[in-house]
Write a protein that holds these residues in place. Structure first.
Motif, PDB file in Angstrom:
ATOM      1  N   VAL A  30       0.815  -1.220   0.000  1.00 25.29           N
ATOM      2  CA  VAL A  30       0.000   0.000   0.000  1.00 25.29           C
ATOM      3  C   VAL A  30       0.847   1.268   0.000  1.00 25.29           C
ATOM      4  N   ALA A  31       2.100   1.177   0.377  1.00 27.93           N
ATOM      5  CA  ALA A  31       2.951   2.367   0.474  1.00 27.93           C
ATOM      6  C   ALA A  31       3.920   2.527  -0.692  1.00 27.93           C
ATOM      7  N   CYS A  32       4.034   1.535  -1.556  1.00 26.55           N
ATOM      8  CA  CYS A  32       5.057   1.586  -2.597  1.00 26.55           C
ATOM      9  C   CYS A  32       4.869   2.741  -3.570  1.00 26.55           C
ATOM     10  N   ASP A  33       3.648   3.229  -3.727  1.00 28.21           N
ATOM     11  CA  ASP A  33       3.414   4.341  -4.654  1.00 28.21           C
ATOM     12  C   ASP A  33       3.680   5.703  -4.021  1.00 28.21           C
ATOM     13  N   GLY A  34       4.161   5.697  -2.790  1.00 26.24           N
ATOM     14  CA  GLY A  34       4.526   6.942  -2.120  1.00 26.24           C
ATOM     15  C   GLY A  34       3.382   7.628  -1.409  1.00 26.24           C
ATOM     16  N   ALA A  35       2.198   7.048  -1.471  1.00 21.64           N
ATOM     17  CA  ALA A  35       1.036   7.652  -0.820  1.00 21.64           C
ATOM     18  C   ALA A  35       0.303   6.585  -0.025  1.00 21.64           C
TER      19      ALA A  35
END
Length: 135
Positions: A15-20
């Motif tokens: 859930v955090a890999c896209d930076g948000a």
């Protein structure tokens, strides 16, 4: 890192890999974890402390380092389920960003689950999350 933390770490990386890390993704991750042992029996304080630690690792090393630390801690069946959960989490908004694809690919490289099986899981997630009735 124990297996409970490792499993949660893989979901957090997804859930955090896209930076948000938005509230909707965090809620979905929490929901997915609470359906499984041991998370459903953990209190708020224990869950909060676990996520505080994982978020610290995420901030200091990034999502890929979190995967590198977490993947070998899990057994192959646990890895397979963690991979499927990660795929579910990144497909939840019906769009797969390149960084999310990269995260799933890297996770697939780090786990003992055969590449063919990972591909099957991704195919199922794509079918499950497509908007089939959209005109």
């Amino acid at each position: 890192m124990n297996s409970s933390e490792a499993f949660a770490a893989i979901g957090l990386a997804a859930v955090a890999c896209d930076g948000a890390l938005d509230g909707e993704e965090a809620a979905l991750l929490r929901q997915q974890l609470e359906l499984r042992s041991p998370y459903g029996n953990l209190g708020e304080a224990v869950m909060g402390a676990m996520f505080d630690g994982l978020l610290g690792r995420l901030r200091s090393g990034g999502w890929e380092q979190l995967l590198v630390e977490a993947a070998p801690v899990l057994s192959e069946p646990q890895q397979e389920t963690a991979f499927a959960m990660a795929a579910l989490l990144v497909y939840a908004n019906r769009s797969l960003k390149p960084v999310e694809q990269a995260m799933l690919q890297r996770l697939g490289e780090l786990i003992s689950v055969p590449a063919e099986r990972c591909s099957q899981i991704l195919d199922v997630m794509a079918v499950l999350h497509r908007d089939s009735l959209r005109a």
